[in-house]
Design an enzyme around this catalytic site. Structure first.
Site, PDB file in Angstrom:
ATOM      1  N   ASP A 147       0.832  -1.210   0.000  1.00  0.00           N
ATOM      2  CA  ASP A 147       0.000   0.000   0.000  1.00  0.00           C
ATOM      3  C   ASP A 147       0.863   1.256   0.000  1.00  0.00           C
ATOM      4  O   ASP A 147       2.024   1.239   0.413  1.00  0.00           O
ATOM      5  CB  ASP A 147      -0.936   0.009   1.215  1.00  0.00           C
ATOM      6  CG  ASP A 147      -0.163   0.039   2.526  1.00  0.00           C
ATOM      7  OD1 ASP A 147       0.866  -0.659   2.626  1.00  0.00           O
ATOM      8  OD2 ASP A 147      -0.583   0.751   3.456  1.00  0.00           O
ATOM      9  N   GLU A 148       0.296   2.350  -0.448  1.00  0.00           N
ATOM     10  CA  GLU A 148       0.882   3.694  -0.331  1.00  0.00           C
ATOM     11  C   GLU A 148       2.344   3.752  -0.777  1.00  0.00           C
ATOM     12  O   GLU A 148       3.171   4.425  -0.170  1.00  0.00           O
ATOM     13  CB  GLU A 148       0.727   4.213   1.100  1.00  0.00           C
ATOM     14  CG  GLU A 148      -0.735   4.369   1.498  1.00  0.00           C
ATOM     15  CD  GLU A 148      -0.958   4.773   2.946  1.00  0.00           C
ATOM     16  OE1 GLU A 148      -1.891   5.531   3.205  1.00  0.00           O
ATOM     17  OE2 GLU A 148      -0.190   4.312   3.822  1.00  0.00           O
TER      18      GLU A 148
END
Length: 529
Positions: free
Chosen positions: A334-335
């Site tokens: 993620d991210e």
């Protein structure tokens, strides 16, 4: 709401309303004080409840009867450990006789985690096909006893179990909770405490977020500075900490004793500042950044073009897989804002086979669906109701192509989201998440275009940027965690906010007895203290 759902919800409410008492009060006389908790007043809601008959009373003469299997005996010992302090009774385990509390394994019955509970004046019998089912049945039995049964000193009782039959099995095989031990470190004792809280509501997966920008929390022999340096701090600049391999094995063992499988996560290629700070060679420029104690995201990335990066990943996954008996290993994803899309795809294409090489199944945050998920991989969706249609469609397309989904919508089940603007802990980037919002959605139909058959279950993540104690964990997890557990366990037809809020309110005295602090949401009709 479908008509069948309303009908079943009404039946549960009727069951929850009809307490059973010991004997009928003669006309003009006061009603008896002792009452058994109704069979329907359980969280998660059982699949089937048939109330009727006389209650069973646990007494000084009660035995816990188990068959000769190791699994049944272990569950029996667990039950005895719960009941003995508050009842003051010996409750010996035995394989002989009739009556009392009987734990019975019947191979092929009720699936991997289901059970049947029969209660009558002569005794209580829990039957299951596997020890996990017996264990879940014991959690139901706990909730059918007075809340004082959870206390660690002798209580007056009486200890009644309402008469009738519960037949129960889970809707989803994956019912998880995630604990972020990276932003703030939590000790083995603190993690065990959370495991016990999860077990009460039939959660069966503990996802441990073991690495992030602020801390690396698991010892890796081949890269020792990950723990000694990368684990030496946390958000706000505290001393941090890490788990030795023995610590981690103890968490795994304890979780298994409560029939939870540990799912370890090493987040990559982003969220890696603790690792980058520990080893300069993992950085593209060969310069190690300082340790980070803030709360920003998206600024770090492993160097996708360096071969040493994959030596590092191989070593970490090899050592962690060897410590982890469960089938899953979470690789984050993620991210990764500091990793280009092409590099992200290259990285995931190289890392996923490493997970398979060491016998584990990949789980990744739903950004994994922007690549080609490995066969059998699960994508954990953490978007919002407001997430773009294109992003949702990407996840749905992966699900249509065979990728399984774990649903963790942040504006529904991220337990670190504030309840209201006045909540002292937590964050609010996904909005405020009150108890009804957390409960009132259906995993099977939540993500447009995703086949219901692709949904493997739900998970409630608890991120720890603002949380550093067990009291903090409790305040944010309760009362929302039981609702997520119900979404994972109970049939969709039982889903009804009005009946649920009544059953949830009845949990409060049990939390008081267990020492679990909780948010007294105005949406729930809590009993007076």
């Amino acid at each position: 709401m479908p008509r069948t759902s309303r009908a079943l919800g009404a039946l549960l409410l009727v069951a929850a309303a009809g307490a059973f008492t010991v004997g009928a009060a003669p006309a003009g006389k006061a009603a008896p004080a002792a009452a058994a908790t109704p069979l329907g007043q359980v969280v998660p809601a059982p699949a089937s409840v048939q109330a009727g008959g006389s209650p069973y009373r646990i007494t000084a003469g009660t035995h816990i009867r188990v068959d000769g299997s190791r699994g049944a005996r272990q569950v029996g010992q667990y039950l005895a450990d719960v009941l003995r302090p508050s009842t003051g009774y010996r409750l010996p385990l035995t394989t002989q006789g009739q009556g009392g509390i009987r734990l019975r394994l019947a191979k092929g019955a009720y699936g991997a985690e289901g059970y049947r509970l029969d209660s009558a004046a002569s005794g209580v019998t829990i039957t299951a096909g596997e020890p996990a089912g017996l264990f879940h049945g014991v959690q139901t039995l706990r909730q059918l006893l007075p809340p004082a049964v959870e206390r660690k000193s002798v209580q007056p009782g009486p200890w009644l179990v309402a008469g009738g039959t519960i037949k129960d099995s889970p809707r989803y095989a994956y019912r998880g909770a995630m604990l972020d031990v990276s932003r703030h470190f939590f000790t083995v004792t603190q993690v065990k405490r959370y495991i016990d809280e999860l077990a009460l509501y039939k959660i069966n997966k503990l996802h441990l977020h073991l690495s992030d920008d602020q801390g690396w929390r698991i010892a890796v022999d081949s890269w020792p500075r990950l723990a000694t340096h990368g684990g030496s701090t946390q958000v706000g600049g505290g001393e941090g900490g890490h788990y030795t391999k023995a610590d981690y094995k103890e968490i795994v063992r304890y979780a298994a004793s409560r029939h939870l499988e540990v799912v370890p996560e090493i987040d990559m290629p982003g969220h890696t500042n603790a690792a980058l700070s520990s080893y300069a060679e993992l950085n593209c420029d060969g310069v190690a950044p300082p340790l980070y104690t803030g709360t920003n995201v998206g600024f770090s990335s492993l160097c996708v073009s360096k071969d040493v990066t994959y030596d590092f990943v191989d070593d970490v996954i090899r050592e962690l897989a060897a410590l982890t008996p469960g089938r899953y290993l979470h690789i984050g994803g993620d991210e990764a804002h500091s990793t280009s899309h092409d590099d992200y795809v290259k990285f995931m294409n190289r890392v996923q086979p490493i997970v398979a090489k060491y016998g584990k199944t990949v789980i990744g945050w739903h950004q994994l669906t922007g690549t080609t998920p490995a066969k059998g991989a699960l994508a954990q969706y953490w978007g919002l109701d407001s997430t773009s249609a294109a992003e949702k469609a990407q996840v749905a397309q992966a699900a249509q192509n065979g990728t399984g989904l774990i649903l963790s919508p942040a504006d529904r089940v991220y337990l670190d989201m504030k309840y209201t603007k006045d909540t002292p802990l937590g964050l609010a980037w996904a909005g405020y998440v009150e108890v009804q919002r957390s409960y009132d959605w259906d995993p099977g139909s939540y993500l447009p275009g995703a086949p219901a058959s692709a949904v493997r279950g739900v998970e409630a993540p608890l991120w720890s940027e603002t949380l550093s104690t067990s009291a903090h964990i409790d305040a944010m997890a309760f009362p929302r965690l039981p609702g997520v557990a119900e979404l994972g366990w109970s049939p969709a037809a039982t889903h009804d906010w009005n009946t649920y809020r009544t059953r949830l309110a009845a949990q409060a005295p049990r939390w008081d007895a267990l020492g679990i602090g909780y948010y007294r949401s105005p949406q729930v009709p809590w009993p007076a203290r």
